[in-house]
Design a protein around this motif. Structure first.
Motif, mmCIF file in Angstrom:
data_model
loop_
_atom_site.group_PDB
_atom_site.id
_atom_site.type_symbol
_atom_site.label_atom_id
_atom_site.label_comp_id
_atom_site.label_asym_id
_atom_site.label_seq_id
_atom_site.Cartn_x
_atom_site.Cartn_y
_atom_site.Cartn_z
ATOM 1 N N ILE A 29 -26.572 -0.587 -12.738
ATOM 2 C CA ILE A 29 -26.603 0.285 -11.554
ATOM 3 C C ILE A 29 -25.197 0.508 -10.998
ATOM 4 O O ILE A 29 -24.822 1.636 -10.660
ATOM 5 C CB ILE A 29 -27.510 -0.311 -10.453
ATOM 6 C CG1 ILE A 29 -28.962 -0.357 -10.928
ATOM 7 C CG2 ILE A 29 -27.400 0.502 -9.164
ATOM 8 C CD1 ILE A 29 -29.895 -1.028 -9.940
ATOM 9 N N ASN A 30 -24.420 -0.564 -10.929
ATOM 10 C CA ASN A 30 -23.129 -0.521 -10.243
ATOM 11 C C ASN A 30 -21.935 -0.281 -11.153
ATOM 12 O O ASN A 30 -20.798 -0.273 -10.678
ATOM 13 C CB ASN A 30 -22.918 -1.827 -9.466
ATOM 14 C CG ASN A 30 -24.045 -2.123 -8.500
ATOM 15 O OD1 ASN A 30 -24.749 -3.121 -8.647
ATOM 16 N ND2 ASN A 30 -24.256 -1.262 -7.521
ATOM 17 N N GLY A 31 -22.159 -0.097 -12.459
ATOM 18 C CA GLY A 31 -21.066 0.200 -13.372
ATOM 19 C C GLY A 31 -20.287 -1.029 -13.800
ATOM 20 O O GLY A 31 -20.697 -2.169 -13.562
ATOM 21 N N GLU A 32 -19.141 -0.780 -14.426
ATOM 22 C CA GLU A 32 -18.330 -1.879 -14.937
ATOM 23 C C GLU A 32 -17.780 -2.737 -13.804
ATOM 24 O O GLU A 32 -17.434 -2.237 -12.735
ATOM 25 C CB GLU A 32 -17.167 -1.336 -15.769
ATOM 26 C CG GLU A 32 -17.597 -0.670 -17.073
ATOM 27 C CD GLU A 32 -16.405 -0.323 -17.944
ATOM 28 O OE1 GLU A 32 -15.482 -1.166 -18.039
ATOM 29 O OE2 GLU A 32 -16.389 0.782 -18.500
ATOM 30 N N PHE A 86 -15.852 0.936 2.788
ATOM 31 C CA PHE A 86 -17.178 1.097 3.374
ATOM 32 C C PHE A 86 -18.056 2.048 2.558
ATOM 33 O O PHE A 86 -19.242 1.797 2.350
ATOM 34 C CB PHE A 86 -17.063 1.600 4.811
ATOM 35 C CG PHE A 86 -16.627 0.536 5.791
ATOM 36 C CD1 PHE A 86 -16.468 -0.777 5.383
ATOM 37 C CD2 PHE A 86 -16.361 0.855 7.114
ATOM 38 C CE1 PHE A 86 -16.070 -1.767 6.277
ATOM 39 C CE2 PHE A 86 -15.976 -0.126 8.021
ATOM 40 C CZ PHE A 86 -15.815 -1.440 7.605
ATOM 41 N N GLU A 87 -17.462 3.155 2.087
ATOM 42 C CA GLU A 87 -18.244 4.114 1.298
ATOM 43 C C GLU A 87 -18.697 3.501 -0.020
ATOM 44 O O GLU A 87 -19.820 3.742 -0.475
ATOM 45 C CB GLU A 87 -17.411 5.378 1.048
ATOM 46 C CG GLU A 87 -17.264 6.254 2.284
ATOM 47 C CD GLU A 87 -16.315 7.422 2.056
ATOM 48 O OE1 GLU A 87 -15.877 7.601 0.884
ATOM 49 O OE2 GLU A 87 -16.009 8.152 3.022
ATOM 50 N N ALA A 88 -17.837 2.696 -0.633
ATOM 51 C CA ALA A 88 -18.204 2.040 -1.887
ATOM 52 C C ALA A 88 -19.335 1.046 -1.673
ATOM 53 O O ALA A 88 -20.263 0.946 -2.483
ATOM 54 C CB ALA A 88 -16.985 1.332 -2.481
ATOM 55 N N ILE A 89 -19.272 0.308 -0.562
ATOM 56 C CA ILE A 89 -20.325 -0.662 -0.252
ATOM 57 C C ILE A 89 -21.636 0.057 0.055
ATOM 58 O O ILE A 89 -22.711 -0.339 -0.419
ATOM 59 C CB ILE A 89 -19.894 -1.549 0.935
ATOM 60 C CG1 ILE A 89 -18.708 -2.423 0.532
ATOM 61 C CG2 ILE A 89 -21.061 -2.423 1.409
ATOM 62 C CD1 ILE A 89 -18.040 -3.125 1.687
ATOM 63 N N ILE A 93 -25.281 -0.163 -1.900
ATOM 64 C CA ILE A 93 -26.536 -0.457 -1.200
ATOM 65 C C ILE A 93 -27.573 0.603 -1.520
ATOM 66 O O ILE A 93 -28.742 0.310 -1.801
ATOM 67 C CB ILE A 93 -26.291 -0.536 0.325
ATOM 68 C CG1 ILE A 93 -25.436 -1.765 0.669
ATOM 69 C CG2 ILE A 93 -27.610 -0.596 1.086
ATOM 70 C CD1 ILE A 93 -24.978 -1.805 2.106
ATOM 71 N N PHE A 94 -27.150 1.867 -1.511
ATOM 72 C CA PHE A 94 -28.065 2.986 -1.797
ATOM 73 C C PHE A 94 -28.594 2.904 -3.230
ATOM 74 O O PHE A 94 -29.796 3.053 -3.474
ATOM 75 C CB PHE A 94 -27.340 4.309 -1.572
ATOM 76 C CG PHE A 94 -28.153 5.516 -1.965
ATOM 77 C CD1 PHE A 94 -29.166 5.979 -1.149
ATOM 78 C CD2 PHE A 94 -27.889 6.187 -3.154
ATOM 79 C CE1 PHE A 94 -29.922 7.096 -1.511
ATOM 80 C CE2 PHE A 94 -28.632 7.286 -3.525
ATOM 81 C CZ PHE A 94 -29.656 7.742 -2.701
ATOM 82 N N LEU A 95 -27.698 2.656 -4.192
ATOM 83 C CA LEU A 95 -28.104 2.591 -5.597
ATOM 84 C C LEU A 95 -29.038 1.411 -5.857
ATOM 85 O O LEU A 95 -29.868 1.456 -6.757
ATOM 86 C CB LEU A 95 -26.872 2.485 -6.497
ATOM 87 C CG LEU A 95 -25.960 3.722 -6.547
ATOM 88 C CD1 LEU A 95 -24.717 3.437 -7.366
ATOM 89 C CD2 LEU A 95 -26.708 4.927 -7.112
ATOM 90 N N SER A 96 -28.879 0.359 -5.066
ATOM 91 C CA SER A 96 -29.723 -0.819 -5.235
ATOM 92 C C SER A 96 -31.047 -0.694 -4.509
ATOM 93 O O SER A 96 -31.875 -1.605 -4.552
ATOM 94 C CB SER A 96 -28.976 -2.071 -4.743
ATOM 95 O OG SER A 96 -27.761 -2.244 -5.435
#
Length: 242
Positions: A29-32, A86-89, A93-96
């Motif tokens: 989900i979160n990539g490498e 913050f945007e990365a976090i 959260i959204f992808l999870s």
């Protein structure tokens, strides 16, 4: 320097540190791992908790920003840097599928409104917005602003601007152009407020930016309740108290 200060501030915030450390990384989900900002931040927090370490490098974290070797040594804007984190976090959260646990909004998001108030019928046109940080200027020559304290900076932020003459406002309720007031107001403040003072000012006469070293005192306890009222109500109440 700014990155280190930001990381220290976030690490010393228990609510933020707890949420980062409990987050679960999912490579599908979160990539490498090397490109996952929340994971690299989590690793950094983990190492910072080890008592035997005197210092910790941030190379893995800066690499996850996709910065090259030159960008690492460029002085970054701390607000933009904070937004990247913050945007990365939030994306992770959204992808999870954990939107209900968006602790970033719970901790750092506040609400403001841009208001235009008709001075004839008192009707208000209101546009709502959210913010994750505030930037308050120290000086603005064109608007005659020179903030000598944090309180003055907040007061000038919400101070109304007159819309009159050729700049009149068309009021839908009065169905004509009228004198009006335009101002911003705070609807809510976050649990943790990121505040930056604009210490660089651009002088059009010289075509150069200059850093302002003016002293801007602030209280140990900042009571923001009064900034959530209209400017004239604040002035009236302060005169009444004095």
């Amino acid at each position: 320097c700014y990155l280190n200060s930001l990381i220290q501030t976030l690490f010393m915030t228990p609510e933020f540190r707890y949420e980062i450390l409990k987050w679960n990384y999912n490579p599908s989900i979160n990539g490498e791992a090397k490109d996952c900002i929340p994971l690299q931040l989590q690793k950094l927090f983990y190492h910072l908790q080890e008592p035997i370490r005197k210092s910790e490098e941030t190379k893995d974290l800066t690499k996850s920003f996709q910065w090259n070797s030159n960008e690492v040594y460029i002085q970054q804007d701390i607000q933009e840097l904070c937004r990247v984190l913050f945007e990365a976090i939030e994306l992770s959260i959204f992808l999870s599928g954990e939107e209900s646990n968006n602790f970033i909004h719970d901790l750092y998001q506040g609400k403001t409104s841009s208001v235009i108030k008709c001075l004839e019928c008192n009707n208000k046109s209101i546009n709502n917005d959210t913010y994750m940080d505030l930037s308050l200027p120290i000086m603005n020559i064109f608007e005659g602003i020179h903030n000598k304290s944090l309180d003055m900076a907040f007061m000038n932020f919400i101070k109304p601007e007159k819309l009159e003459g050729d700049n009149q406002y068309f009021c839908g309720k009065c169905n004509k152009k009228v004198d009006a007031e335009k101002f911003s107001q705070f609807d809510s403040f976050p649990k943790i407020l990121f505040l930056q003072l604009g210490r660089f000012y651009y002088y059009f006469e010289t075509g150069r930016k200059q850093k302002l070293n003016d002293r801007v005192p602030f209280p140990l306890i900042l009571n923001c309740n009064k900034y959530m009222k209209e400017y004239k109500d604040i002035i009236y109440n302060e005169k009444e108290i004095s």
